[in-house]
Scaffold this active site. Structure first.
Site, PDB file in Angstrom:
ATOM      1  N   ASN A   1      33.315  10.444  46.753  1.00 61.18           N
ATOM      2  CA  ASN A   1      34.576   9.997  46.149  1.00 61.18           C
ATOM      3  C   ASN A   1      34.259   9.044  45.001  1.00 61.18           C
ATOM      4  O   ASN A   1      33.094   8.763  44.719  1.00 61.18           O
ATOM      5  CB  ASN A   1      35.480   9.351  47.213  1.00 61.18           C
ATOM      6  CG  ASN A   1      34.820   8.143  47.852  1.00 61.18           C
ATOM      7  OD1 ASN A   1      34.532   7.169  47.179  1.00 61.18           O
ATOM      8  ND2 ASN A   1      34.558   8.224  49.150  1.00 61.18           N
TER       9      ASN A   1
ATOM     10  N   ASP B   1      36.282  10.842  54.676  1.00 58.18           N
ATOM     11  CA  ASP B   1      36.959  11.177  55.931  1.00 58.18           C
ATOM     12  C   ASP B   1      36.305  12.368  56.621  1.00 58.18           C
ATOM     13  O   ASP B   1      36.334  12.473  57.833  1.00 58.18           O
ATOM     14  CB  ASP B   1      38.433  11.502  55.658  1.00 58.18           C
ATOM     15  CG  ASP B   1      39.192  10.248  55.227  1.00 58.18           C
ATOM     16  OD1 ASP B   1      38.949   9.189  55.835  1.00 58.18           O
ATOM     17  OD2 ASP B   1      39.993  10.321  54.272  1.00 58.18           O
TER      18      ASP B   1
ATOM     19  N   ILE C   1      35.132   4.079  61.106  1.00 58.00           N
ATOM     20  CA  ILE C   1      34.312   2.897  61.397  1.00 58.00           C
ATOM     21  C   ILE C   1      35.203   1.695  61.699  1.00 58.00           C
ATOM     22  O   ILE C   1      35.008   0.975  62.671  1.00 58.00           O
ATOM     23  CB  ILE C   1      33.361   2.596  60.218  1.00 58.00           C
ATOM     24  CG1 ILE C   1      32.523   3.826  59.895  1.00 58.00           C
ATOM     25  CG2 ILE C   1      32.464   1.396  60.539  1.00 58.00           C
ATOM     26  CD1 ILE C   1      31.735   3.743  58.597  1.00 58.00           C
TER      27      ILE C   1
HETATM   28  N1  CTP Z   1      37.513   3.450  56.995  1.00 57.56           N
HETATM   29  C1  CTP Z   1      36.471   3.482  57.871  1.00 57.56           C
HETATM   30  N2  CTP Z   1      35.981   4.668  58.322  1.00 57.56           N
HETATM   31  C2  CTP Z   1      36.548   5.819  57.920  1.00 57.56           C
HETATM   32  C3  CTP Z   1      37.627   5.804  57.026  1.00 57.56           C
HETATM   33  C4  CTP Z   1      38.066   4.581  56.572  1.00 57.56           C
HETATM   34  O1  CTP Z   1      35.960   2.422  58.242  1.00 57.56           O
HETATM   35  N3  CTP Z   1      36.058   6.960  58.362  1.00 57.56           N
HETATM   36  C5  CTP Z   1      38.020   2.145  56.566  1.00 57.56           C
HETATM   37  C6  CTP Z   1      37.831   1.848  55.097  1.00 57.56           C
HETATM   38  O2  CTP Z   1      36.608   1.181  54.861  1.00 57.56           O
HETATM   39  C7  CTP Z   1      39.020   0.975  54.794  1.00 57.56           C
HETATM   40  C8  CTP Z   1      40.100   1.473  55.743  1.00 57.56           C
HETATM   41  O3  CTP Z   1      39.403   2.152  56.789  1.00 57.56           O
HETATM   42  O4  CTP Z   1      38.787  -0.351  55.123  1.00 57.56           O
HETATM   43  C9  CTP Z   1      41.105   2.369  55.145  1.00 57.56           C
HETATM   44  O5  CTP Z   1      40.433   3.436  54.503  1.00 57.56           O
HETATM   45  P1  CTP Z   1      41.263   4.687  53.993  1.00 57.56           P
HETATM   46  O6  CTP Z   1      40.309   5.683  53.432  1.00 57.56           O
HETATM   47  O7  CTP Z   1      42.356   4.197  53.138  1.00 57.56           O
HETATM   48  O8  CTP Z   1      41.841   5.136  55.400  1.00 57.56           O
HETATM   49  P2  CTP Z   1      42.015   6.514  56.005  1.00 57.56           P
HETATM   50  O9  CTP Z   1      42.085   6.321  57.467  1.00 57.56           O
HETATM   51  O10 CTP Z   1      40.951   7.419  55.516  1.00 57.56           O
HETATM   52  O11 CTP Z   1      43.419   6.938  55.478  1.00 57.56           O
HETATM   53  P3  CTP Z   1      43.848   7.974  54.330  1.00 57.56           P
HETATM   54  O12 CTP Z   1      44.494   9.069  55.051  1.00 57.56           O
HETATM   55  O13 CTP Z   1      44.764   7.200  53.458  1.00 57.56           O
HETATM   56  O14 CTP Z   1      42.579   8.393  53.625  1.00 57.56           O
END
Ligand code: CTP
Length: 447
Positions: free
Chosen positions: A252, A320, A350
């Site tokens: 990304n 993700d 995480i």
């Molecule tokens: N995060 C994480 N592990 C993942 C995905 C996200 O620790 N596999 C953490 C990121 O470091 C951040 C927070 O979760 O602090 C939000 O990340 P984001 O990508 O916005 O969350 P998602 O759960 O992936 O939601 P979205 O559907 O918006 O991508």
């Protein structure tokens, strides 16, 4: 800068030869240098060389009675503006930390009322040994400035932290020490005296490159404002790369800039900082321990190994999904125009797992880059992830990788919106807020 008097104590070690260059640099910048050689130091450099370069007598023995008449050891230790120990061997630092005075060098170090700066040099295992780390903590607690050793290949063939910093770096640290009022060693100047809480960090993958040392105070203290002194902060930053085959990966646009700025601000504020970074070409901020990872699963492993911490700030844009099946060989076109299938598997969350773990830090902060309905999405994320704050930024107008951020801090207490600020300013403001929050909590127990 006006000429200052430096008492240079040279310990025994292969790096002692670098002290010759250090004397030359100090003389070139107009300082008066007196050298003291330990018995072991004499095995590596000769008093004659140092006397010629420093244009001063070189001292080696405590029992040189003539010198006790001409200049007693108390006088020798006090007439300097700064006492520098380079190389500071493990043995010398252990004696300093224990207050042992069994030769001229250690007697001077115990007798001095002047600031002391130590530039360590030793084998990587010796540096990382809990005994040495304990001594470093003690010395720093006593007000001694202990530089971080360099990392690299060592004379013994091993790799890691322990190399004597280059003479130019020691010279720069001396100039800085002489121009800033350092705490005095021995408690005479009211420097930091509190010992540090030591926590055994679980061992993450040892093959992964670590930069710096998470334990102990960061060496660099550009400011006296250290509201996070004694706190441990874990930060994730950057993107993750999820391999599809040996040449392709899912990624990304995260630049890592905000996470690295937060790590820098945390170290500046006096915290011990562990930065777990995805692949980004950014320099490691001073005083920060950095572990580089590539994939979400590696990041998850290092985060688990990096706990406990007083606060964790998850700035990384973790992928993700990863390729369900990573090919060992490059996927080739077969000429038919058929597109290879790309099955995905979900990566571990995480942040959510840390929130549920027994090692959950007292303050857990997530980040969220959103393109629409920023606050609503962030509020939902706060609940879903189980963290204390979400720092949400609107990336619709300013895509990832820019130099500024306009953030909203979402917590149970409500929404706090900040003006658009440079990422460094966001980081410092966030550290102030974190320090205020942690002030309401006690530091981690020491065992
Ligand atoms: N995060 C994480 N592990 C993942 C995905 C996200 O620790 N596999 C953490 C990121 O470091 C951040 C927070 O979760 O602090 C939000 O990340 P984001 O990508 O916005 O969350 P998602 O759960 O992936 O939601 P979205 O559907 O918006 O991508």
């Amino acid at each position: 800068m006006t000429a200052k008097r430096i008492l240079l104590i040279i310990g025994g070690g292969i790096a002692a030869y670098k002290s010759i260059e250090l004397v030359r640099l100090l003389r070139k910048s107009g300082h008066v240098v007196r050298c003291v050689l330990t018995r072991a130091g004499e095995q590596f450099v000769t008093p004659l060389t140092l006397a010629a370069l420093s244009e001063n007598k070189v001292y080696t023995s405590l029992f040189d009675l003539k010198d006790e008449v001409e200049m007693g050891h108390i006088q020798l230790s006090r007439e300097a503006d700064l006492v520098v120990v380079a190389p500071a061997t493990a043995d010398l630092m252990a004696k300093m930390a224990g207050g042992i005075a069994d030769d001229l060098a250690t007697t001077l170090l115990l007798a001095t009322d002047k600031p002391v700066l130590a530039a360590p040099a030793m084998n990587v295992r010796m540096w990382l040994h809990p005994a040495t780390q304990r001594n470093v903590s003690t010395l720093r607690g006593d007000g001694v400035t202990v530089m971080q050793p360099d990392e690299g290949e060592m004379a013994c063939g091993e790799y890691g932290p322990g190399r004597l910093p280059e003479p130019e770096a020691i010279h720069a640290a001396i100039v800085e020490a002489l121009s800033s009022p350092l705490p005095l060693a021995g408690g005479a100047g009211g420097g930091p005296v509190a010992g540090e809480a030591e926590v055994d960090m679980p061992s993450p993958n040892p093959s992964r490159k670590r930069e710096g040392d998470f334990r102990g105070q960061p060496d660099f203290a550009p400011t006296n404002h250290r509201p996070l002194h004694g706190r441990r902060i874990l930060i994730t930053a950057g993107p993750t790369h999820e391999p599809i085959d040996p040449v392709r990966y899912i990624a990304n646009r995260s630049s890592g800039k905000q996470g690295f700025a937060i790590a820098a601000a945390a170290a500046e504020a006096g915290a011990e900082v562990l930065l777990i970074a995805g692949p980004v070409p950014l320099p490691t901020p001073p005083g920060v321990v950095r572990v580089d990872v590539e994939t979400a699963r590696e990041m998850a492993e290092e985060v688990a190994g990096g706990l406990p911490a007083d606060a964790a700030i998850m700035v990384a844009a973790v992928a993700d999904w990863r390729a369900a099946d990573t090919r060992a060989q490059k996927i080739k076109k077969d000429g038919s125009g058929a597109v290879p299938p790309l099955a995905l598997a979900e990566n571990p969350d995480i942040l959510a797992s840390v929130a549920k773990s027994p090692d959950r830090p007292p303050l857990l902060v997530g980040f969220a880059a959103e393109t629409n309905d920023v606050i609503a999405h962030a509020e939902a994320k706060l609940a879903r992830k189980g963290c204390d704050w979400i720092v949400a930024n609107d990336v619709s107008a300013d895509p990832m990788g820019g130099e500024t951020n306009r953030v909203h801090i979402i917590s149970k207490a409500g929404v706090e919106s900040w003006d658009r600020l440079p990422k460094g300013a966001v980081a410092r403001k966030l550290m102030e807020k974190i320090a205020d929050d942690l002030d309401l909590r006690s530091p981690l127990d020491s065992d």
